[in-house]
Motif scaffolding. Sequence first.
Motif, PDB file in Angstrom:
ATOM      1  N   ALA A 191      52.025 115.260  35.832  1.00 11.11           N
ATOM      2  CA  ALA A 191      50.731 114.959  36.447  1.00 11.11           C
ATOM      3  C   ALA A 191      49.932 114.079  35.488  1.00 11.11           C
ATOM      4  O   ALA A 191      50.047 114.218  34.269  1.00 11.11           O
ATOM      5  CB  ALA A 191      49.973 116.242  36.755  1.00 11.11           C
ATOM      6  N   PHE A 192      49.135 113.186  36.045  1.00 13.16           N
ATOM      7  CA  PHE A 192      48.354 112.242  35.251  1.00 13.16           C
ATOM      8  C   PHE A 192      46.919 112.236  35.741  1.00 13.16           C
ATOM      9  O   PHE A 192      46.659 112.447  36.920  1.00 13.16           O
ATOM     10  CB  PHE A 192      48.943 110.829  35.384  1.00 13.16           C
ATOM     11  CG  PHE A 192      50.388 110.744  35.002  1.00 13.16           C
ATOM     12  CD1 PHE A 192      50.749 110.519  33.691  1.00 13.16           C
ATOM     13  CD2 PHE A 192      51.386 110.907  35.955  1.00 13.16           C
ATOM     14  CE1 PHE A 192      52.089 110.449  33.328  1.00 13.16           C
ATOM     15  CE2 PHE A 192      52.717 110.843  35.609  1.00 13.16           C
ATOM     16  CZ  PHE A 192      53.072 110.611  34.289  1.00 13.16           C
ATOM     17  N   ARG A 193      46.010 111.960  34.824  1.00 13.63           N
ATOM     18  CA  ARG A 193      44.593 111.823  35.177  1.00 13.63           C
ATOM     19  C   ARG A 193      44.189 110.377  34.933  1.00 13.63           C
ATOM     20  O   ARG A 193      44.444 109.823  33.865  1.00 13.63           O
ATOM     21  CB  ARG A 193      43.744 112.756  34.318  1.00 13.63           C
ATOM     22  CG  ARG A 193      43.916 114.225  34.666  1.00 13.63           C
ATOM     23  CD  ARG A 193      43.002 115.073  33.823  1.00 13.63           C
ATOM     24  NE  ARG A 193      41.677 114.491  33.737  1.00 13.63           N
ATOM     25  CZ  ARG A 193      40.600 115.006  34.339  1.00 13.63           C
ATOM     26  NH1 ARG A 193      40.694 116.091  35.054  1.00 13.63           N
ATOM     27  NH2 ARG A 193      39.427 114.416  34.198  1.00 13.63           N
ATOM     28  N   LEU A 194      43.556 109.796  35.918  1.00 14.22           N
ATOM     29  CA  LEU A 194      43.173 108.395  35.832  1.00 14.22           C
ATOM     30  C   LEU A 194      42.273 108.118  34.632  1.00 14.22           C
ATOM     31  O   LEU A 194      42.456 107.117  33.932  1.00 14.22           O
ATOM     32  CB  LEU A 194      42.487 107.959  37.133  1.00 14.22           C
ATOM     33  CG  LEU A 194      42.182 106.479  37.263  1.00 14.22           C
ATOM     34  CD1 LEU A 194      43.449 105.642  37.133  1.00 14.22           C
ATOM     35  CD2 LEU A 194      41.497 106.199  38.580  1.00 14.22           C
ATOM     36  N   ASP A 195      41.320 108.989  34.352  1.00 12.10           N
ATOM     37  CA  ASP A 195      40.426 108.756  33.217  1.00 12.10           C
ATOM     38  C   ASP A 195      41.194 108.733  31.898  1.00 12.10           C
ATOM     39  O   ASP A 195      40.924 107.904  31.025  1.00 12.10           O
ATOM     40  CB  ASP A 195      39.276 109.763  33.189  1.00 12.10           C
ATOM     41  CG  ASP A 195      39.731 111.215  33.160  1.00 12.10           C
ATOM     42  OD1 ASP A 195      40.922 111.507  33.428  1.00 12.10           O
ATOM     43  OD2 ASP A 195      38.880 112.082  32.880  1.00 12.10           O
ATOM     44  N   GLU A 208      43.899 105.495  27.438  1.00  9.99           N
ATOM     45  CA  GLU A 208      45.125 105.077  26.748  1.00  9.99           C
ATOM     46  C   GLU A 208      45.353 103.574  26.893  1.00  9.99           C
ATOM     47  O   GLU A 208      45.707 102.889  25.942  1.00  9.99           O
ATOM     48  CB  GLU A 208      46.323 105.852  27.290  1.00  9.99           C
ATOM     49  CG  GLU A 208      47.599 105.565  26.548  1.00  9.99           C
ATOM     50  CD  GLU A 208      48.785 106.369  27.051  1.00  9.99           C
ATOM     51  OE1 GLU A 208      49.926 106.000  26.718  1.00  9.99           O
ATOM     52  OE2 GLU A 208      48.575 107.360  27.797  1.00  9.99           O
ATOM     53  N   ARG A 209      45.138 103.050  28.092  1.00 11.93           N
ATOM     54  CA  ARG A 209      45.298 101.607  28.313  1.00 11.93           C
ATOM     55  C   ARG A 209      44.337 100.827  27.440  1.00 11.93           C
ATOM     56  O   ARG A 209      44.713  99.887  26.749  1.00 11.93           O
ATOM     57  CB  ARG A 209      45.060 101.259  29.793  1.00 11.93           C
ATOM     58  CG  ARG A 209      45.340  99.784  30.121  1.00 11.93           C
ATOM     59  CD  ARG A 209      44.586  99.328  31.333  1.00 11.93           C
ATOM     60  NE  ARG A 209      43.165  99.502  31.248  1.00 11.93           N
ATOM     61  CZ  ARG A 209      42.337  98.710  30.539  1.00 11.93           C
ATOM     62  NH1 ARG A 209      42.797  97.700  29.853  1.00 11.93           N
ATOM     63  NH2 ARG A 209      41.038  98.954  30.524  1.00 11.93           N
ATOM     64  N   ALA A 210      43.074 101.230  27.412  1.00 11.32           N
ATOM     65  CA  ALA A 210      42.062 100.534  26.613  1.00 11.32           C
ATOM     66  C   ALA A 210      42.370 100.639  25.119  1.00 11.32           C
ATOM     67  O   ALA A 210      42.180  99.668  24.372  1.00 11.32           O
ATOM     68  CB  ALA A 210      40.678 101.097  26.921  1.00 11.32           C
ATOM     69  N   PHE A 261      52.978 104.109  32.644  1.00 11.00           N
ATOM     70  CA  PHE A 261      52.916 105.504  32.235  1.00 11.00           C
ATOM     71  C   PHE A 261      54.019 106.359  32.842  1.00 11.00           C
ATOM     72  O   PHE A 261      54.154 107.532  32.494  1.00 11.00           O
ATOM     73  CB  PHE A 261      51.536 106.111  32.536  1.00 11.00           C
ATOM     74  CG  PHE A 261      51.139 106.108  33.979  1.00 11.00           C
ATOM     75  CD1 PHE A 261      51.485 107.156  34.813  1.00 11.00           C
ATOM     76  CD2 PHE A 261      50.406 105.044  34.498  1.00 11.00           C
ATOM     77  CE1 PHE A 261      51.110 107.150  36.148  1.00 11.00           C
ATOM     78  CE2 PHE A 261      50.027 105.041  35.830  1.00 11.00           C
ATOM     79  CZ  PHE A 261      50.377 106.091  36.657  1.00 11.00           C
ATOM     80  N   LEU A 262      54.832 105.768  33.718  1.00  9.57           N
ATOM     81  CA  LEU A 262      55.942 106.516  34.288  1.00  9.57           C
ATOM     82  C   LEU A 262      57.085 105.561  34.563  1.00  9.57           C
ATOM     83  O   LEU A 262      56.874 104.480  35.122  1.00  9.57           O
ATOM     84  CB  LEU A 262      55.507 107.195  35.600  1.00  9.57           C
ATOM     85  CG  LEU A 262      56.576 108.002  36.330  1.00  9.57           C
ATOM     86  CD1 LEU A 262      56.986 109.225  35.528  1.00  9.57           C
ATOM     87  CD2 LEU A 262      56.077 108.424  37.711  1.00  9.57           C
ATOM     88  N   GLY A 296      52.365 101.989  36.818  1.00 12.09           N
ATOM     89  CA  GLY A 296      51.454 101.605  35.750  1.00 12.09           C
ATOM     90  C   GLY A 296      50.042 101.424  36.260  1.00 12.09           C
ATOM     91  O   GLY A 296      49.791 101.433  37.474  1.00 12.09           O
ATOM     92  N   LEU A 297      49.136 101.274  35.314  1.00 11.50           N
ATOM     93  CA  LEU A 297      47.727 101.007  35.604  1.00 11.50           C
ATOM     94  C   LEU A 297      47.418  99.609  35.106  1.00 11.50           C
ATOM     95  O   LEU A 297      47.665  99.284  33.936  1.00 11.50           O
ATOM     96  CB  LEU A 297      46.837 102.044  34.905  1.00 11.50           C
ATOM     97  CG  LEU A 297      45.338 101.866  35.098  1.00 11.50           C
ATOM     98  CD1 LEU A 297      44.953 102.037  36.563  1.00 11.50           C
ATOM     99  CD2 LEU A 297      44.578 102.871  34.229  1.00 11.50           C
TER     100      LEU A 297
END
Length: 105
Positions: free
Chosen positions: A3-7, A12-14, A23-24, A32-33
């Motif tokens: 499970a992942f949380r957008l926030d 992590e991206r920033a 992320f997967l 990815g985001l």
Amino acid sequence: MRAFRLDQLELERAANDGAYLRFLRERSMSVGLYALAAGQQDPQRPQLQDVVFFVVSGRASLTVGHETTVVARGSVVFVPGGVPRRFHHITEDLRVMVVFSPPEG
């Protein structure tokens, strides 16, 4: 299950100073985001994989091949592999969940 949380993904991206955070990655797909700031140019190039874009936030135009549509929070767009696509006229910071099949990279 994973499970992942957008926030947390956004943090992590920033922290990695990149527009894209994968992320997967699984046998049949990767997720990815993707983030682009208002007014920013989209550097992506056509890829061999099919892709689904799910706009989490923001507003922009998206051109796929010769078709253009406006996307905003809640928009979902499928793009066949190999077809040129790019976001442009980004009027609000854009966050897009990207699903590649088969997995990218």
